[in-house]
Design an enzyme around this catalytic site. Structure first.
Site, PDB file in Angstrom:
ATOM      1  N   HIS B  44       0.838  -1.187   0.000  1.00  0.00           N
ATOM      2  CA  HIS B  44       0.000   0.000   0.000  1.00  0.00           C
ATOM      3  C   HIS B  44       0.884   1.252   0.000  1.00  0.00           C
ATOM      4  CE1 HIS B  44      -3.665  -2.332   1.873  1.00  0.00           C
ATOM      5  NE2 HIS B  44      -3.243  -2.832   0.718  1.00  0.00           N
ATOM      6  N   GLU B  46       1.352   3.730   2.118  1.00  0.00           N
ATOM      7  CA  GLU B  46       2.141   4.084   3.301  1.00  0.00           C
ATOM      8  C   GLU B  46       3.445   3.308   3.321  1.00  0.00           C
ATOM      9  OE1 GLU B  46      -0.979   3.098   3.091  1.00  0.00           O
ATOM     10  OE2 GLU B  46      -2.247   3.864   4.695  1.00  0.00           O
ATOM     11  N   CYS B  81      -1.036  -1.473   7.504  1.00  0.00           N
ATOM     12  CA  CYS B  81      -0.167  -0.311   7.353  1.00  0.00           C
ATOM     13  C   CYS B  81       0.045   0.392   8.687  1.00  0.00           C
ATOM     14  CB  CYS B  81      -0.779   0.671   6.348  1.00  0.00           C
ATOM     15  SG  CYS B  81      -0.706   0.041   4.666  1.00  0.00           S
ATOM     16  N   TRP B 167     -20.411   9.911 -35.876  1.00  0.00           N
ATOM     17  CA  TRP B 167     -20.126  10.302 -34.501  1.00  0.00           C
ATOM     18  C   TRP B 167     -20.662  11.697 -34.283  1.00  0.00           C
ATOM     19  CZ3 TRP B 167     -18.509   6.347 -31.776  1.00  0.00           C
ATOM     20  CH2 TRP B 167     -17.801   5.322 -32.410  1.00  0.00           C
ATOM     21  N   GLU B 288     -22.529   2.433 -20.730  1.00  0.00           N
ATOM     22  CA  GLU B 288     -22.545   3.056 -22.049  1.00  0.00           C
ATOM     23  C   GLU B 288     -23.583   2.284 -22.851  1.00  0.00           C
ATOM     24  OE1 GLU B 288     -18.536   4.028 -23.193  1.00  0.00           O
ATOM     25  OE2 GLU B 288     -19.165   4.421 -25.250  1.00  0.00           O
TER      26      GLU B 288
END
Lengths: 375, 375
Positions: B44, B46, B81, B167, B288
């Site tokens: 991660h 950290e 962490c 388009w 979409e």
């Protein structure tokens, strides 16, 4: 020049049919005079700035004058500004754009240069043109600059299936719309809107000493003399049906009926209407109409700019913004260029301009004097 | 924190299903270590920052750590962490937002404070949440954060009357759309779009090592195994019609059929689909689709955000963007809040978010630990 443009912007509602012009006189990095065009009949920006400098005991000789439009070289309602400038003898005049008025058209530049004054042009040109698109359109092509104000949902719906349209956009968008009405010389609508909404069509939410005229496209001259938009101020009614009796009744309401039928006599010849408006010194037209008239004006090529307020809402199946002929190919669609987008309250305002129309204006202010204007 | 947010933004395409996190360690006004979350299984942010500081021979004791998400306190794919932070003993940890993951949920803060480290929260919260809306939505409500991408004309038309839609918006808008596909865990469409456009539904125009999964809502399980979107990667097909024979044929194309019929067995239960996606670690869904599925998802409350590309063109009578139940009053309309507007090439991109959905996420990151998380 930025300051001169701000001075011009500050008189947005008052100078028409004259252009909005600002002028700043600078010497040794210090503003020694500034001014903006006064209402018609009053002094122009240059004279205001020269007077301010004189009142402050400053001498303009050798200074630099910034002005947002080519100084006028003709006797109009006031004497030519170039005479006053030549007399004051600045070293340099910096101008945002040329004046395509046939009575100026480069002659202002020529007169200054002939007097030994350095002239520098095109500084802040786009902003200056934006402030006076209407004046330049009228001078260069004979018709006003027309924008179409529309308010719709994010999916482009301007009313529900049952006709409800008040209010899709919010208070701030409506107030902003009144700013655009106030700036225009004419607010134009169609009979569909008059019948459906009976609008006042006046300017609210903005203080203005010079409210725009109102106009209705009414092909059959069927408007009621009781319509709320008749408030004593002159209202133009463009019609295809002269009908003298009805015109007389409307005249009592201070309506002026102008018959401009198309070839078939059924509809108003919209292009002829725009020419009529140009001839009658209308610089800017604010169109606020329904899908029918809006579509017809677009199709007739009468619209230069779209002013679209979109609310963050989806309405789905409901009335569209404009009625246009069916297209078979996307290439056939009417294309614009986005020129501005601004948040207005919870809504957004998008401005889109016809690039061809704008380029024609730009060419006309850049081309001053090239067709042989006489000093 | 701004730098830490930028580090998190730089790993937008790679950390899912883990959140995108950035970390910067500062001492005496100098950055002594920085890092961002690595792909799943990797360290991660950290730990990356602490390692960078150690590699540079810097000591973190007494320093300030800026991190865009509450440090984790549990053993997941990697050790907690907070253990690494406590061992490094910074004086202060500044955090953008809490982690509503039930296995963290304030326990990270508590562990740091118990170790005598000062903890300051809520710095850059909105930006941090925007980067991880999907992770937070999944953790706090069990479903992904879903946005709907739409492209239309300024008057809200997404296709001509004859179906032509490619388009309306330009190359830049399409490339920008691929950035949003790349960021998502899933690209979702409907059978209308598959039938009409046979889309690839993959990520182009953006480099990504972790392409999103593809999914189709196909109530009748009628998709052709020859559809172009089957490219060897796993495709999810949500259906209301189990039809084992067809499912087996589709399995050869690496399609995974998930039957989630609604109560009448005719359509896909879209809310159940979103819960299924949450349970299967999908953080963000990019929709979409055509007007039908788009409208159905909106009506089912499955859409958190609208991502609308508008072209500066008017199409008039043509296909609308979404199909929604007829409204009788404007108050009944689905309202959003505009969160961003950006020019993309010749087009504009408007983002509008469901305020109720966003406020629920904000409340969940602010409320960490308040329901009694155990350190």
């Amino acid at each position: 020049m930025r300051h001169a443009l701000a001075l011009a912007r500050a008189v947005l509602y008052t100078t028409s049919p004259n252009p909005r012009v600002g002028c700043v006189i600078v010497r040794d990095g210090r503003v020694i005079g500034e001014g903006a065009t006064q209402p018609p009949g009053g002094p122009h920006a240059e004279v205001m700035a020269l007077r301010a400098a004189a009142a402050a005991g400053e001498t303009v000789a050798g200074a630099t004058v910034y002005v947002t439009l080519e100084p006028c070289s003709h006797h109009g309602r006031t004497p030519p500004c170039v005479d006053a400038l030549v007399a004051a003898a600045p070293a340099r005049v910096v101008v945002a754009m040329g004046d395509p008025n046939p009575r100026v058209n480069g002659a202002g530049y020529a007169r200054l240069r002939a007097a030994g004054i350095e002239v520098c042009t095109g500084v802040g040109e786009a902003e200056a043109l934006e402030l006076n698109a209407g004046f330049v359109a009228r001078m260069s092509r004979g018709t006003p600059w027309a924008w179409m104000k529309m308010a719709a949902s994010l999916d482009g719906r301007s009313a529900l299936h049952n006709g409800i349209s008040q209010w899709i956009t919010g208070d701030a968008a409506r107030a902003d719309g009144h700013h655009w009405r106030a700036r225009a010389d004419l607010v134009l609508t169609g009979m569909g809107t008059v019948t459906k909404d009976d609008p006042l069509l006046n300017v609210r939410a903005v203080e203005t000493a010079r409210p725009p005229r109102k106009a209705v496209v009414d092909a059959t001259l069927s408007i009621s003399p009781q319509a709320r938009l008749f408030d004593g101020t002159e209202v133009l009614i463009f019609t295809a049906a002269p009908a003298p009796g009805r015109a007389a009744a409307l005249a009592d309401r201070n309506a002026r009926v102008i018959a401009l039928p198309d070839a078939r006599g059924e509809r108003v010849d919209l292009a002829a209407m725009m020419r009529w408006l140009g001839q009658n010194e209308f610089n800017e037209v604010h169109v606020e109409a329904g899908a029918g008239l809006s579509g017809a004006l677009l199709t007739a090529g009468c619209i230069d700019e779209l002013l679209v307020y979109l609310a963050p809402v989806l309405l789905g199946d409901a009335a569209g913004m404009v009625r246009l002929p069916l297209l078979e190919h996307l290439e056939a669609a009417r294309r614009y260029v986005f020129t501005d987008m601004t948040r207005v309250g919870a809504d957004v305002r998008l401005r889109a301009t016809s690039d061809a129309h704008w380029q024609q204006l730009l060419a006309s202010v850049r081309g001053v004097g090239q067709a042989g204007a006489q000093p």
